[in-house]
Design an enzyme around this catalytic site. Structure first.
Site, mmCIF file in Angstrom:
data_model
loop_
_atom_site.group_PDB
_atom_site.id
_atom_site.type_symbol
_atom_site.label_atom_id
_atom_site.label_comp_id
_atom_site.label_asym_id
_atom_site.label_seq_id
_atom_site.Cartn_x
_atom_site.Cartn_y
_atom_site.Cartn_z
ATOM 1 N N SER A 59 0.922 -1.240 -0.224
ATOM 2 C CA SER A 59 -0.146 0.069 0.106
ATOM 3 C C SER A 59 0.919 1.265 0.062
ATOM 4 O O SER A 59 1.745 1.341 -0.949
ATOM 5 C CB SER A 59 -0.823 -0.051 1.253
ATOM 6 O OG SER A 59 -2.006 1.006 1.326
ATOM 7 N N ASP A 78 -10.042 -4.797 -4.765
ATOM 8 C CA ASP A 78 -9.177 -4.079 -3.573
ATOM 9 C C ASP A 78 -10.223 -2.964 -3.082
ATOM 10 O O ASP A 78 -10.612 -2.018 -4.155
ATOM 11 C CB ASP A 78 -7.691 -3.603 -4.071
ATOM 12 C CG ASP A 78 -7.062 -2.842 -3.105
ATOM 13 O OD1 ASP A 78 -7.442 -2.113 -2.052
ATOM 14 O OD2 ASP A 78 -5.784 -2.843 -3.051
ATOM 15 N N HIS A 97 -6.991 -5.846 -0.375
ATOM 16 C CA HIS A 97 -6.013 -4.966 -0.249
ATOM 17 C C HIS A 97 -4.820 -5.475 0.740
ATOM 18 O O HIS A 97 -3.669 -5.451 0.132
ATOM 19 C CB HIS A 97 -6.555 -3.620 0.389
ATOM 20 C CG HIS A 97 -5.373 -2.626 0.455
ATOM 21 N ND1 HIS A 97 -4.721 -2.228 -0.697
ATOM 22 C CD2 HIS A 97 -4.784 -2.007 1.456
ATOM 23 C CE1 HIS A 97 -3.725 -1.120 -0.391
ATOM 24 N NE2 HIS A 97 -3.755 -1.125 1.008
#
Length: 247
Positions: free
Chosen positions: A97, A194, A224
């Protein structure tokens, strides 16, 4: 500014001393090292020297995070990078991320990095843009724990500081504008579904980096936080394979 809350159990930074190949592993926005520790432990088990820094303001309390800037998060990563440089002659960087955003930033700045591994990396999150207009609201709902696997929880904040979103947006923009500076080999993992970072971020990264060696893998069984999800072992296996190829 000193952090005013204790570090949560499981959110501590981790360091594993191994051989002369170092791997820097970064967690994401509002998350903690808990999300990446399984990767760090797996890489250390192969003999690599591994560092998983706790990004400033993370792994404590969301009010701590509210006080930090993206420069603080970069400083945390730089510190981990320096720790590895003192011990290793080859360094790889991997991130989940916003950890992926930080990884890209490091590859743009330090061309000696041997390779990068990106897991649902973020360079633009349109859903966050309206927050720039928000006045008087300090916290929004949590974004953590987007995981498909039942019974697995990410150690992340239960609230997202508005001020922190105002920090990550310009940071992502800067990283995106400089993607052509990334020249090292890149391994990109993207979840087809996601709920935090739009999957097209990974394709954009793939297209804009200058790396001659680059691969993209689609994950169909993870959301995610893929590092804690069904594709965890695949990420570990493919990363180890990727690193061996670059040595």
């Amino acid at each position: 500014m000193a952090e005013s809350y204790p570090v949560l159990e499981g959110a501590e930074p981790f360091y594993f001393e191994g051989n002369s190949v170092g791997i820097l592993v970064s967690h994401g926005f509002t998350g903690s090292t808990q999300s990446i520790r399984p990767l760090g432990e797996a890489y250390a088990a192969e003999g690599y020297t591994v560092c998983g820094p706790r990004l400033k303001g993370h792994g404590t309390h969301h009010e701590d995070m509210e006080q930090t800037t993206y420069h603080d998060w970069l400083a945390s990563i730089e510190e981990g990078f320096q720790w590895l440089k003192e011990r290793c002659d080859k360094i790889f960087v991997t991130g989940l991320s916003m950890g992926g955003t930080l990884t890209l930033y490091m590859a743009e700045k330090y061309q000696e990095i041997r390779g990068i591994v990106l897991i649902n990396a973020a360079i633009e999150i349109p859903a966050m843009e309206p927050v720039l207009q928000l006045e008087g609201t300090r916290f929004l709902d949590a974004i953590g724990s987007d995981i498909k696997k039942p019974g697995v929880t990410e150690l992340a904040y239960e609230k997202t500081p508005v001020q922190s979103i105002k920090e990550i947006l310009p940071f992502m923009k800067t990283v995106k504008e400089n993607l052509s500076k990334v020249i090292c080999p890149a391994l990109i993992f993207v979840s087809d579904e996601d709920h935090v970072v739009p999957p097209d971020n990974s394709r954009t990264i793939y297209n804009l980096i200058s790396s001659e060696t680059k691969e993209i893998y689609h994950m169909k069984e993870s959301y995610h936080v893929a590092t804690l999800d069904n594709d965890q072992q695949m990420i570990i296996d493919k990363t180890l394979e990727f690193i061996k190829k670059q040595l």
